[in-house]
Design an enzyme around this catalytic site. Structure first.
Site, mmCIF file in Angstrom:
data_model
loop_
_atom_site.group_PDB
_atom_site.id
_atom_site.type_symbol
_atom_site.label_atom_id
_atom_site.label_comp_id
_atom_site.label_asym_id
_atom_site.label_seq_id
_atom_site.Cartn_x
_atom_site.Cartn_y
_atom_site.Cartn_z
ATOM 1 N N TYR A 1 4.470 13.412 10.197
ATOM 2 C CA TYR A 1 4.085 12.129 10.436
ATOM 3 C C TYR A 1 4.087 11.746 11.876
ATOM 4 C CZ TYR A 1 5.266 11.816 5.389
ATOM 5 O OH TYR A 1 5.382 11.926 4.387
ATOM 6 N N LEU B 1 1.354 4.188 -5.919
ATOM 7 C CA LEU B 1 0.290 2.922 -5.759
ATOM 8 C C LEU B 1 -1.020 3.674 -5.536
ATOM 9 C CD1 LEU B 1 2.599 0.308 -4.209
ATOM 10 C CD2 LEU B 1 2.036 0.840 -6.787
ATOM 11 N N ASN C 1 6.856 -5.214 -2.469
ATOM 12 C CA ASN C 1 7.183 -3.921 -2.927
ATOM 13 C C ASN C 1 8.867 -3.853 -3.305
ATOM 14 O OD1 ASN C 1 4.636 -3.282 -3.039
ATOM 15 N ND2 ASN C 1 4.506 -1.931 -0.945
ATOM 16 N N SER D 1 3.551 0.288 3.518
ATOM 17 C CA SER D 1 2.554 -1.011 4.032
ATOM 18 C C SER D 1 2.916 -1.075 5.097
ATOM 19 C CB SER D 1 2.616 -2.058 3.016
ATOM 20 O OG SER D 1 1.860 -3.042 3.455
ATOM 21 N N ARG E 1 3.558 -7.478 1.825
ATOM 22 C CA ARG E 1 3.568 -6.499 1.170
ATOM 23 C C ARG E 1 4.609 -5.715 0.875
ATOM 24 N NH1 ARG E 1 -1.046 -3.863 -0.660
ATOM 25 N NH2 ARG E 1 -2.145 -6.192 -0.719
#
Length: 258
Positions: free
Chosen positions: A49, A186, A235, A226, A231
């Site tokens: 990442y 999701l 979540n 997110s 959000r």
């Protein structure tokens, strides 16, 4: 307080984690800071990442004790031959002396499966990681690692969503005592599906919250991601409602497996 599941070594793993895949540096820092302020205590990153330093800075700047935050990072298979060096780099970037969970991001070639697993176990013995596991492995591959070392992975992080719901695969993990962490739950779901929207309407929540709650009802760790604070908050807000058995059955039936 987020519900946890105990890993074999006794570490408590929060069932709600915050994923950081595709979050670029500034966004990763701000999103992790927001997640920790909202109440998340489990942050998931990876060498791939390229945001470990931003995740580490966010944890440090949160003023939470390091022991209060469960941090996961992952080893790319192409780094397997210098796994310890890669881990030491991750620890420097995260600015911590250990990670709570280190995963092999996806299976290496067959000839390196066991040797890479041995490297993870060696890092655990050295106190650099508290728990070790895998990601995107099959039960057969997990059994190979366990048989070779006498120690099984604590966790397998795999894609999971209503469409990918596989009770038999879940049972294979349960039988082995391996915790399932589901990712892209999701992303791989049509949140406008009438089954989900109707359940959401009844509970006065969003379809996304229904899907995440459904994971928790199956004791599957979730890693929603997110960059938007509202959000990130919704979540996490999954304790105010529970799905009825018939809701769970209806969502289970959305599977495309079998």
């Amino acid at each position: 307080m987020t519900k946890t599941v105990n890993l074999p070594g006794g570490t408590a793993l929060p069932l709600i984690g915050f994923g950081t895949w595709q979050l670029r540096p500034k966004t990763a820092y701000e999103s992790v800071r927001a997640a920790l302020e909202i109440g998340y205590r489990h942050i998931d990153t990876a060498t791939l990442y390229q945001n470990e330093s931003d995740v580490g800075r966010a944890v440090k700047d949160s003023d939470l004790d390091r022991e209060q935050v469960f941090v996961t990072t992952k080893l790319r298979p192409q780094d397997a031959r210098h796994a310890r060096r890669t881990l030491e780099s991750s620890l420097r970037l995260l600015n911590t002396g250990y990670v709570d969970l280190w995963l092999i991001h996806w299976p290496t070639g067959q000839d390196e499966l066991v040797s890479t697993w041995q490297e993870l176990l060696s890092a655990k013995d050295a106190g650099l990681v508290r728990n070790v596991g895998v990601s995107n492995y099959s039960p057969v591959q997990i059994d190979l690692l366990t048989k070779s070392s006498g120690q099984q992975p604590a966790v397998n992080q795999i894609p999971w969503s209503p469409a990918q719901h596989d009770p038999a695969l879940l049972e294979e993990h349960r039988r082995r005592g391996v915790v399932v962490e589901g990712y892209s739950g999701l992303k791989n779901t049509d949140l406008r599906n009438p089954v989900l929207t109707e359940i959401a309407r009844r509970h006065q929540v969003t379809s996304a919250q229904v899907v995440l709650r459904w994971h928790l009802e199956h004791d599957i760790v979730i890693l929603p991601r997110s960059s938007r604070r509202e959000r990130i908050a919704t979540n996490y807000e999954l304790e105010s409602f529970h799905l009825a058995p018939e809701d769970i059955t209806a969502i289970d039936s959305l599977t495309r497996i079998g």
